[in-house]
Design an enzyme around this catalytic site. Structure first.
Site, PDB file in Angstrom:
ATOM      1  CD  GLU B  63       3.290  -5.294   5.036  1.00  0.00           C
ATOM      2  OE1 GLU B  63       2.307  -6.034   4.790  1.00  0.00           O
ATOM      3  OE2 GLU B  63       4.184  -5.043   4.200  1.00  0.00           O
ATOM      4  CG  PHE B 125       6.159   1.677  -7.270  1.00  0.00           C
ATOM      5  CD1 PHE B 125       5.140   0.871  -7.776  1.00  0.00           C
ATOM      6  CD2 PHE B 125       7.109   1.097  -6.444  1.00  0.00           C
ATOM      7  CE1 PHE B 125       5.087  -0.478  -7.466  1.00  0.00           C
ATOM      8  CE2 PHE B 125       7.056  -0.254  -6.130  1.00  0.00           C
ATOM      9  CZ  PHE B 125       6.042  -1.050  -6.643  1.00  0.00           C
ATOM     10  CD  GLN B 126       5.607  -0.796  -2.977  1.00  0.00           C
ATOM     11  OE1 GLN B 126       6.627  -0.479  -2.384  1.00  0.00           O
ATOM     12  NE2 GLN B 126       5.156  -2.046  -3.025  1.00  0.00           N
ATOM     13  CE  LYS B 175      14.424   4.126  -1.153  1.00  0.00           C
ATOM     14  NZ  LYS B 175      14.151   3.235  -2.294  1.00  0.00           N
ATOM     15  CG  MET B 487     -20.519 -13.940  18.163  1.00  0.00           C
ATOM     16  SD  MET B 487     -21.149 -14.626  19.718  1.00  0.00           S
ATOM     17  CE  MET B 487     -19.813 -14.241  20.852  1.00  0.00           C
TER      18      MET B 487
END
Lengths: 156, 572
Positions: B63, B125-126, B175, B487
């Site tokens: 993502e 969940f999630q 949802k 760097m």
């Protein structure tokens, strides 16, 4: 210096979180915070008291104005506003020197909100200094609890 | 339901929330979505299935890649990049890209699935508190639990993301709100109350013009806002009329053609010598669409101490945030300049311009010549960058990652076209370039897109090679490989007594990996092979990768050390 910030926002969830976040990022401590609904406008009024300096306050106000739900924000010094806080003081109902209480309350423009044989609740509206002075005098009694509201303010 | 004809009329229609999302996105003119499906966003992906003909979905591999790709897309189109992710880890993986967009004023609309409203706050969940997590890094965010809100909320999201100082907006949709039906009422409300639209007062414009007209050493700083506002022409008009040298911030690069006679180079920690040094000699600075980032100002107390400062910026909170300015022009850059130019008198400043030339010669002799024309092996980053510019007629979109190679890309790229340099500036997000190049190539399929990536950065988002291969995006990938986190290594050398703490990288064979993804490429180790290899990179009809072995312990100069003033910029 003491500043009072007044913010007008949409009355929606999450606005307090976004505004508090701005203070958190700059590590500025909020001394008092009052949020109330502005009746019939679906808006909220925030009154925030803090100690800071003018450049910081200006930046803070500008960043607060970036919040989408904020309509406007203003910062005032104490001499630019009328302000009060409300204090409730619970004392044990005295068994002696009862007659000394009422004159103190009169002198400080406070009044008894509730009483029973066990305790008395005193209500005092005023500036932080006025509240402090009253509390000093009430130390002659047995103070059980003190609840002080945040400041509410209106510009002159 | 799935076969239902997709309506574009303004009549109310009964739709599922997920269908409403798609319809609202279409109404906003969305053509591309970068995303990754998962449980809590499945109804939206199901609705997306019906929109395959009108909306392109790019399936990323992580993502974070979706968010950076959306940034790359937005940087080239000026439109909000759109990304989708599911709830919980899907959404939290977006966060780095969202924060990056916030820092760099990139318009983005992120849509995340969320667990159903009736289980919110139960550690379902999630489930993650995505609104809580993204509040500090978004311009606005909102959780939708009722599908009827969707058209208005999505419209508002785009307006906020794309107006004023652009930035990211996140919409979290539970949802149930995706499943449930609603009457789709097209959005009508305007949310532009935050946008500065009024013209500036004649007085303040005159004040700015007077300063410029009286200036002996005027100096223009070109920021990202110039590109966002498409004010390149106006900036040049002002500069040419009053003969004012122009320097650019990292994000302002490519707004001004590199070969313009008034262009003096880049500002900042690893910018050019003259633009930094002479900041403290200028008597009037016109800062346009830039925010006086600490990498630009160096020690703030000594910054531009001889100058009156005119600051043009659309965001009021940026003005006087870091530097106290003398004239505040809180406005869109193009509008402010259009008002300002007629009041500015023609002028010439030959000796002031010569000061820049003299200092440039110093930088050229002590740094640039050796970087571009080294006489010994190994290959230097700068020569690769310059060769890329030459071989693409200075018209490529250079997407640079973060670190030494980024600064080389910024310093040595030459530009003939606007929007030709994309990088992660404010946030400095390693791993930005590969996915951002995906978005850039999708946005501008006809332009050459070159991702310049360090070996450390490459391994942070290397999985997006899968996206590039699947979409056959002709991204040209150049790894400047020094086997170090260059760097950090440089700082350890200069400021930590060469105590090299965890900066050496044992790298895999990047070409083998690319081939595993079915992407062609080759390793380049010798200078004499470089030009031909770059030739094959650009000629190949498809994505291609060069793994170029460069000098291991190179240091990038000039440099303004942290805490030093701009006029203490070091040449070595």
């Amino acid at each position: 210096m003491n500043y009072t910030i007044t913010i007008f926002t949409d009355n929606k969830p999450g606005v307090l979180y976004r505004i508090a976040g701005i203070f958190l990022r700059r590590k500025i401590n909020i001394e008092s915070l009052t949020v109330s609904e502005i009746i019939e406008q679906k808006m909220s009024r925030f009154t925030i008291v803090l100690t800071s300096d003018e450049p910081t306050i200006t930046k803070l106000i500008n960043q607060i104005k970036n919040v989408v739900e904020v309509h406007n924000a203003y910062a005032y010094t104490d001499d630019e506003i009328f302000f009060h806080e409300i204090t409730l003081i619970k004392i044990t109902t005295p068994t002696s020197k009862q007659d000394t209480l009422q004159p103190i309350l009169n002198q400080h423009n406070a009044h008894i909100m509730y009483f029973n044989p066990k305790f008395i609740i005193i209500e005092k509206a005023g500036t932080e200094v006025e509240v402090k002075n009253l509390i000093e005098q009430l130390k002659a009694f047995t103070i059980q609890d003190i609840a002080i509201s945040g400041r509410i303010a209106m510009n002159k | 339901m799935r076969k239902q004809k997709i309506g574009h009329d303004s009549q109310p229609t009964i739709l599922s929330g997920a269908q409403a999302v798609m319809k609202a996105l279409l109404a906003e003119g969305v053509e591309v979505i970068f995303g990754y499906p998962g449980g809590a966003i499945m109804p939206i992906y199901d609705a997306l299935y019906d929109y395959q003909d009108v909306m392109r979905h790019i399936l990323v591999r992580h993502e974070q890649g979706a968010a950076h790709a959306a940034e790359g897309y937005a940087r080239l189109t000026g439109k909000a990049g759109v990304c989708f992710a599911t709830s919980g880890p899907g959404a939290t993986n977006l966060v780095t890209g969202i924060a990056d967009a916030m820092m760099d004023s990139v318009p983005m609309v992120a849509i995340t699935g969320q667990v159903a409203a009736n289980v919110l706050g139960t550690d379902a969940f999630q489930e993650a508190d995505v609104i809580g997590i993204t509040t500090p890094v978004t311009k606005w965010n909102y959780q939708v639990t009722n599908p009827a809100e969707i058209p208005e909320v999505i419209h508002k999201a785009f307006q906020i993301a794309q107006s004023g100082r652009p930035g990211p907006v996140l919409i979290d949709i539970t949802k149930n709100a995706q499943f449930e039906l609603c009457e789709y009422v097209p959005a009508t409300q305007q949310y532009s109350r935050k946008i500065q639209t009024s013209t500036l007062s004649e007085n303040i414009i005159q004040e700015a013009a007077d300063l410029i007209n009286d200036a002996k050493k005027p100096y223009i700083l070109v920021g990202h806002g110039v590109l966002i506002s498409s004010a390149e022409k106006e900036v040049l008009e002002l500069a040419e009329k009053a003969d004012i040298p122009l320097a650019s911030t990292l994000h302002g690069l490519s707004a001004i053609p590199t070969n313009h006679p008034l262009y003096v180079g880049m500002l900042g920690m690893h910018g050019n010598y003259a633009p930094n040094k002479l900041t403290n000699e200028a008597d009037v600075i016109i800062a346009i669409g830039m925010r006086f980032d600490d990498r630009v100002t160096g020690r703030v107390s000594d910054y531009a101490k001889n100058a009156k400062i005119i600051h043009i910026d659309i965001q009021p909170s940026e003005i006087n945030k870091i530097i106290k300015v003398d004239v505040e022009l809180c406005s869109d850059a193009k509008k402010a300049l259009t008002q300002l130019i007629p009041k500015v008198k023609k002028a010439t400043h030959p000796s002031w311009k010569n000061q820049f030339k003299t200092l440039y010669k110093q930088e050229e002799n002590s740094i640039i010549k050796m970087e571009l024309h080294p006489t010994t092996d190994p290959i230097k980053m700068a020569e690769v960058i310059r060769m890329i510019s030459e071989m693409t007629d200075k018209k490529a979109v250079v997407v640079a990652d973060v670190g030494q190679h980024q600064m080389y890309a910024a310093r040595y790229s030459q530009f003939a076209q606007k929007n030709s340099f994309i990088t992660s500036g404010g946030a400095g997000t390693m791993g930005f370039a590969l996915p951002a190049a995906v978005g850039a190539k999708v946005a501008a399929p006809d332009r050459t897109v070159v991702a310049v990536i360090g070996d450390g950065c490459f391994q942070m988002t290397i999985q997006e090679l899968g996206t590039i291969a699947q979409e056959n995006l002709k991204v040209k990938i150049v790894i400047l490989n020094n086997n170090y986190l260059g760097m950090v290594r440089q700082w350890q050398e200069l400021f930590f007594e060469k105590r090299y703490s965890y900066v050496y990288l044992q790298n895999p064979d990047f070409i083998q990996i690319a081939k595993g993804f079915r992407i062609e490429g080759e390793k380049v180790e010798k200078r004499q092979d470089l030009r031909a290899a770059l030739g094959r990179l650009f000629a190949f009809d498809g994505p291609y990768i060069l793994d170029i072995t460069v000098e291991q312990q190179e240091n990038i100069f000039p440099m303004i050390p942290t805490g030093a003033s701009v006029d203490e910029v070091r040449l070595s």
